[in-house]
Design an enzyme around this catalytic site. Structure first.
Site, short mmCIF file in Angstrom:
data_model
loop_
_atom_site.label_atom_id
_atom_site.label_comp_id
_atom_site.label_asym_id
_atom_site.label_seq_id
_atom_site.Cartn_x
_atom_site.Cartn_y
_atom_site.Cartn_z
N LYS A 261 0.84 -1.21 0.00
CA LYS A 261 0.00 0.00 0.00
C LYS A 261 0.86 1.25 0.00
O LYS A 261 0.80 2.09 0.90
CB LYS A 261 -0.99 0.02 1.17
N ASP A 264 3.05 7.43 -0.93
CA ASP A 264 3.81 8.67 -0.76
C ASP A 264 4.13 9.30 -2.13
O ASP A 264 3.70 8.80 -3.16
CB ASP A 264 5.09 8.36 0.03
N GLN A 377 -12.82 -4.24 10.46
CA GLN A 377 -12.94 -5.04 9.24
C GLN A 377 -14.39 -5.52 9.06
O GLN A 377 -15.05 -5.89 10.04
CB GLN A 377 -12.00 -6.26 9.31
O1 S5P Z 1 -9.62 -2.64 2.03
C1 S5P Z 1 -8.85 -3.52 2.31
C2 S5P Z 1 -7.69 -3.74 1.53
C3 S5P Z 1 -6.87 -4.80 1.84
S1 S5P Z 1 -5.58 -5.14 0.77
N1 S5P Z 1 -9.10 -4.38 3.32
C4 S5P Z 1 -8.27 -5.41 3.65
O2 S5P Z 1 -8.59 -6.15 4.58
N2 S5P Z 1 -7.11 -5.61 2.93
C5 S5P Z 1 -6.16 -6.68 3.26
O3 S5P Z 1 -6.82 -7.94 3.10
C6 S5P Z 1 -5.68 -6.68 4.70
O4 S5P Z 1 -4.46 -5.93 4.80
C7 S5P Z 1 -5.47 -8.14 5.01
O5 S5P Z 1 -4.19 -8.53 4.61
C8 S5P Z 1 -6.49 -8.86 4.15
C9 S5P Z 1 -7.76 -9.24 4.85
O6 S5P Z 1 -7.51 -10.17 5.86
P1 S5P Z 1 -8.69 -10.90 6.67
O7 S5P Z 1 -7.94 -11.69 7.68
O8 S5P Z 1 -9.55 -9.83 7.27
O9 S5P Z 1 -9.41 -11.74 5.66
#
Ligand code: S5P
Length: 428
Positions: A261, A264, A377
């Site tokens: 990601k 910069d 998340q």
């Molecule tokens: O918006 C995002 C973008 C990414 S790349 N949301 C995310 O969760 N990710 C990545 O996807 C995050 O950095 C992690 O490596 C993965 C999701 O992991 P999980 O364990 O929640 O499935």
């Protein structure tokens, strides 16, 4: 132009239609070299040949073109010559408009070395020096070139409407058919892996030791198209870690995707990408990049590539609650992607941010048994990601890593996501 050739000997020259043809003719007669002519369209009568001239398989052919912009004409000629099993390593162009064509041609499976007599920047300098144009004209020309860095012409032409099917709609098309609309070698490679392995699963290998990383890659390797890493969370990163990963990627036919990601200014990301503790550019074919800084970030990353086939995925939307990625931001990311198709192969997204079949949409925040993780998340199921959100690839981390049997979980996610994809393309 002839003096600029990188090799002393060629068996043939081929002018790129149409302005390249008279130039190639002059070279052909002066140098007493056989010449090929590639038609733009196969003629509808007579021999119907696309290429005229005498040649033998394996002969070394030099392409001749007057101006390179996106590289689309050179690309089409190259494809034809390669179909005839000719060896084509070099193209000489009179003017490189510096809009990405030369860079696009140099990569991966295309691997053509484009040599120009002058670049647009040099041309402006010459015209200015001789008083043929003024400073303002020079600046506006260079500004135009800079802001129209568009290699997408290659594929726009190739993907124009065929048989009445709206070929531009990404979601309706099979991965296999999309291979031919992108000019990016890594996008092609990814489409090929997804079609042949029947998987659109990317595993997020967010583990903290090399042993765990390698062990996970061994288990899920046969079932994934991409292995996504956060290499900086490893406590024991070493060159050997990368070597083992590369070997596994080759054995099981998946690609390495570092979720760095980058976010910069161009000069900083160039140093973060190449060198440092992880030397990401050396081993990760794909990386994630934020669009926030504008397209200088792409130029910065590109400056560190040094001829390697590399690409990036733009993070246009995030899966976390309260993400600040507005519609305007998403449109800005799409514009960057369209202007830099020789580097950007797709998006991390949560919705159908693009219907352009060249771009690959990757959706994280996928899990079967959970809807949130308590830290922002948010999850949807593989089916919802593919059918409702338009994902081409699902990114799954804890759903697989934390399962009792990660390999069995990977198979389950793979099957669910791939059958949703088949349903999506069959429904059209
Ligand atoms: O918006 C995002 C973008 C990414 S790349 N949301 C995310 O969760 N990710 C990545 O996807 C995050 O950095 C992690 O490596 C993965 C999701 O992991 P999980 O364990 O929640 O499935």
């Amino acid at each position: 132009m002839w003096a600029k050739r990188p090799n002393p000997d060629y068996d043939l020259v081929c002018g790129v239609a149409y302005t390249g043809l008279p130039i190639a003719t002059v070279i052909s007669t002066k140098q007493e070299l056989p010449m090929l002519i590639r038609r733009k369209e196969s003629k509808g009568y007579g021999t119907k040949k696309l290429v005229e001239g005498n040649y033998e398989e394996g002969q070394n052919c030099l392409m001749i073109e007057d101006v390179i912009v996106s590289g689309s004409s050179v690309y089409e000629t190259l494809e034809t010559l390669k179909e005839l099993k000719l060896k084509v390593d070099d193209a000489i162009v009179f003017l490189d408009r510096e809009q990405g064509g030369a860079a696009a041609m140099s990569w991966g499976s295309m691997g053509v070395n484009v040599i120009s007599v002058v670049t647009m920047t040099q041309m402006m300098g010459i015209l200015l020096k001789h008083g043929c144009i003024n400073q303002a004209t020079s600046e506006s020309v260079l500004e135009f070139v800079e802001s129209h860095n568009d290699t997408s012409i290659v594929t726009k032409e190739k993907s124009s409407c065929k048989n009445g099917i709206d070929v531009m709609d990404r979601k309706k098309r099979s991965f296999e058919s999309r291979t031919s609309v992108t000019n990016h070698p890594l996008a092609r490679k990814l489409f090929e892996i997804m079609s042949s392995k029947k998987t659109n699963l990317c595993v997020a290998a967010d583990v903290t030791t090399s042993a765990e990383l390698i062990s996970l890659a061994e288990k899920v390797g046969p079932h994934i198209c991409l292995l996504k890493t956060h290499i900086d969370i490893l406590t024991d990163f070493s060159k050997e870690t990368v070597e083992s990963l590369k070997e596994l990627a080759a054995t099981h036919n998946f690609m390495l995707f570092e979720d760095r990601k980058f976010g910069d200014i161009g000069s900083t990301v160039a140093s973060q990408y190449s060198g440092g503790a992880y030397n990401i550019v050396d081993w990760a074919e794909l990386v994630t990049v934020h669009g926030l800084p504008g397209d200088g970030i792409i130029k910065g990353l590109m400056s560190a590539i040094n001829g390697r086939p590399r690409g990036c995925v733009l993070v246009s939307e995030m899966s976390s609650s309260g993400a600040l990625t507005s519609q305007e931001y998403v449109s800005g990311c799409c514009k960057i992607a369209e202007n830099h198709t020789y580097f950007v192969i797709g998006f991390v997204s949560q919705s159908n941010v693009s219907s352009d079949p060249r771009f690959i949409l990757l959706t994280p925040g996928v899990q079967l048994d959970k809807s949130v993780d308590g830290l922002g998340q948010q999850y949807v199921t593989p089916r919802a990601a593919v059918l409702e959100r338009g994902a081409d690839i699902i990114i799954v981390g804890r759903g697989i890593r934390e399962a009792e049997d990660p390999e069995a979980a990977a198979i389950k996610y793979k099957e669910e996501a791939f059958s949703a994809y088949l349903e999506r393309i069959e429904a059209q």
